[in-house]
Every structure is written in structure tokens, then in C-alpha cells.
Design an enzyme around this catalytic site. Structure first.
Site, PDB file in Angstrom:
ATOM      1  N   ILE A  20       0.721  -1.211  -0.198  1.00  0.00           N
ATOM      2  CA  ILE A  20      -0.266   0.079  -0.092  1.00  0.00           C
ATOM      3  C   ILE A  20       0.674   1.426  -0.134  1.00  0.00           C
ATOM      4  O   ILE A  20       0.613   2.278  -0.462  1.00  0.00           O
ATOM      5  CB  ILE A  20      -0.981   0.033   1.073  1.00  0.00           C
ATOM      6  CG1 ILE A  20      -1.979   1.475   0.481  1.00  0.00           C
ATOM      7  CG2 ILE A  20      -0.263   0.086   2.615  1.00  0.00           C
ATOM      8  CD1 ILE A  20      -3.431   0.597   1.455  1.00  0.00           C
ATOM      9  N   VAL A  42       1.088  -2.845   8.509  1.00  0.00           N
ATOM     10  CA  VAL A  42       0.964  -1.425   7.530  1.00  0.00           C
ATOM     11  C   VAL A  42       1.500  -0.512   8.280  1.00  0.00           C
ATOM     12  O   VAL A  42       1.666   0.450   7.861  1.00  0.00           O
ATOM     13  CB  VAL A  42      -0.684  -1.922   6.629  1.00  0.00           C
ATOM     14  CG1 VAL A  42      -1.636  -1.671   8.116  1.00  0.00           C
ATOM     15  CG2 VAL A  42      -0.231  -0.834   5.716  1.00  0.00           C
ATOM     16  N   ASP A  43       1.017   0.123   9.615  1.00  0.00           N
ATOM     17  CA  ASP A  43       1.390   1.562  10.643  1.00  0.00           C
ATOM     18  C   ASP A  43       2.761   1.703  10.260  1.00  0.00           C
ATOM     19  O   ASP A  43       3.075   2.731   9.566  1.00  0.00           O
ATOM     20  CB  ASP A  43       0.596   0.679  12.027  1.00  0.00           C
ATOM     21  CG  ASP A  43       0.452   2.249  12.237  1.00  0.00           C
ATOM     22  OD1 ASP A  43       0.868   3.688  12.075  1.00  0.00           O
ATOM     23  OD2 ASP A  43      -0.068   2.501  13.847  1.00  0.00           O
ATOM     24  N   THR A 131      -6.832  -7.167  10.086  1.00  0.00           N
ATOM     25  CA  THR A 131      -7.045  -9.066   9.611  1.00  0.00           C
ATOM     26  C   THR A 131      -5.218  -8.993   9.378  1.00  0.00           C
ATOM     27  O   THR A 131      -4.621 -10.534   9.863  1.00  0.00           O
ATOM     28  CB  THR A 131      -7.346  -9.361   8.072  1.00  0.00           C
ATOM     29  OG1 THR A 131      -6.394  -8.605   7.343  1.00  0.00           O
ATOM     30  CG2 THR A 131      -8.786  -8.889   8.139  1.00  0.00           C
ATOM     31  N   GLY A 132      -4.696  -8.429  10.624  1.00  0.00           N
ATOM     32  CA  GLY A 132      -2.834  -8.740  10.575  1.00  0.00           C
ATOM     33  C   GLY A 132      -3.172  -9.124  12.674  1.00  0.00           C
ATOM     34  O   GLY A 132      -3.569  -9.496  12.857  1.00  0.00           O
ATOM     35  N   TYR A 134      -4.385  -7.922  14.151  1.00  0.00           N
ATOM     36  CA  TYR A 134      -5.926  -7.917  15.035  1.00  0.00           C
ATOM     37  C   TYR A 134      -6.893  -8.862  15.931  1.00  0.00           C
ATOM     38  O   TYR A 134      -7.450  -9.054  15.323  1.00  0.00           O
ATOM     39  CB  TYR A 134      -6.859  -6.089  14.489  1.00  0.00           C
ATOM     40  CG  TYR A 134      -6.121  -4.437  15.750  1.00  0.00           C
ATOM     41  CD1 TYR A 134      -5.322  -4.892  16.461  1.00  0.00           C
ATOM     42  CD2 TYR A 134      -6.662  -3.747  15.471  1.00  0.00           C
ATOM     43  CE1 TYR A 134      -5.054  -3.750  17.302  1.00  0.00           C
ATOM     44  CE2 TYR A 134      -6.123  -2.821  16.026  1.00  0.00           C
ATOM     45  CZ  TYR A 134      -5.593  -2.639  16.923  1.00  0.00           C
ATOM     46  OH  TYR A 134      -5.644  -1.438  17.625  1.00  0.00           O
TER      47      TYR A 134
END
Ligand code: AR6
Length: 183
Positions: A20, A42-43, A131-132, A134
Site C-alpha cells: 500500500i 501496515v502502520d 486482519t493482521g 488484530y
């Protein structure tokens, strides 16, 4: 080729296996946490690629409005990213499915699109929120995500909504569900 594209109600929908942080949409969405202070997954990737400006703006938001509740979204600039903006949203932590997880996940997508629309943004890329770390099962999360986006697209038109899946397996799950949800 790990990509799919079609048009729904005037909006181009794209499904892509990729990263992303590399997307050229006007905004990319971050699967953040309520602190808005960064993290892994992703963060972490977005803050690394975008540089310190994003965290600086997140700190400013924290100062002005406190933590970001689950299902809500805030916007910052994109720093060094190709994307001009980042929308930071907070998905729910999976706790078995009976703790409003679907509703909160749906809110995360809808509020991100709402915020994009308010900022006159026409192209947006989403990761697979929750979906990672969490733990939200992707088979379930993908259906919620796709239905939430579809509902918004029944009322608002964007140029493009892009779903970015990091792994081939996740891409295949989305591919299967997208045909069902948007048919
Ligand atoms: N591009 C696209 N997708 C990615 C990328 C990338 N560069 N990197 C990972 N993913 P996660 P969450 C996928 O854990 O479950 C953070 O620490 C990944 O494979 O990033 O919402 C936050 O600070 C997975 O499918 O987000 C929070 O504390 C998806 O992105 C917490 O994790 C989401 O995984 C949020 O957890």
C-alpha cells in the site's frame, strides 16, 4: 496477474496484490490503533515510507482531539509517500465476533470513505484492516469490508477504490468474495 478491475455504479474497483505504501492513489488508508502513534504491520510500513511528517501531524491530532475511537478515522498529509494524504482508521480487535466487530469494521471503511469525500478525494486505497495483528479472520473481514464499501458507493461515486492485499492468499480470499458481493 494478481489484479482485478471492474466498475460499480460509476466507481472503478481494483483488487491488487501489493504494497500500500507504493500506491499512487490520492489517499492511502492506514490500519492504525487508537493512539495514532504508529505500530507494526501496515502502520509501521506507512510511517517508515512516509517519514516523520505523518507522526508529527498525528501528534497534533492527539493533542486537539485525543485518541481515535475504534471505527473512526482521521486524515494527515502523506509526507514522502506518492499519496498526498493518509487516512488513519482504527479497526476492531477480534474477540470472537460477538463484540460488535462487524459493525466497527464496517464503520472503519465507511468513515474513511466519508472523510475522503469531505476532502474532495477521488481515489483511495485500502489495506485489509484488522486482519493482521488484530486477528479478524480475513474470510469474514473481507465480506464486511466489501459490503461497507458497496453501501457507500451506492450513494457516493469515487474515481477509484483500490483494495491492496499483501499476500497471495489474502488476494485469493478477496477475489472470491468480491465476485459474490458485487455481482
Ligand atoms: N501493504 C499492504 N498491506 C500490508 C502491508 C503493506 N505494506 N503490510 C502489512 N499489510 P496489520 P491490523 C497487511 O497488522 O490487523 C499495528 O501495529 C497485513 O498482511 O497491519 O488492523 C497498528 O499500530 C494484514 O493483512 O493491521 C495496530 O496496533 C493487514 O495489512 C495494529 O497493528 C493488516 O494487518 C492493527 O492491526
Amino acid at each position: 496477474m494478481k489484479s482485478i478491475g471492474f466498475t460499480y455504479n460509476g466507481t472503478k474497483i481494483t483488487l491488487l496484490k501489493g504494497d500500500i505504501t507504493k500506491q499512487d492513489t490520492e489517499v492511502i488508508v492506514n490500519a492504525a490503533n487508537s493512539s495514532l502513534m504508529g505500530g507494526g504491520g501496515v502502520d509501521g510500513a506507512i510511517h517508515r515510507a512516509g517519514g516523520p511528517e505523518i507522526l508529527k501531524e498525528c501528534k497534533e491530532i492527539r493533542k486537539n482531539q485525543g485518541k481515535c475511537p475504534t471505527g473512526e478515522a482521521v486524515i494527515t498529509s502523506g509526507g514522502n509517500l506518492k499519496a498526498k494524504y493518509v487516512i488513519h482508521t482504527v479497526g476492531p480487535i477480534w474477540r470472537g465476533g460477538n463484540n460488535k466487530e462487524p459493525q466497527l469494521l464496517s464503520n472503519a471503511y465507511k468513515n474513511s470513505l466519508k472523510l475522503a469525500h469531505e476532502n474532495n478525494i477521488k481515489t483511495i486505497a485500502f489495506p485489509s484492516i484488522s486482519t493482521g495483528a488484530y486477528g479478524y479472520p480475513i474470510e469474514k473481514a473481507s465480506i464486511v469490508a466489501l459490503n461497507a464499501v458497496k453501501e457507500v458507493l451506492n450513494k457516493i461515486t469515487f474515481e477509484e477504490v483500490r483494495f491492496i492485499l499483501y499476500s497471495g492468499e489474502d488476494f485469493e480470499v478477496y477475489k472470491d468474495k468480491i465476485e459474490k458481493v458485487f455481482s
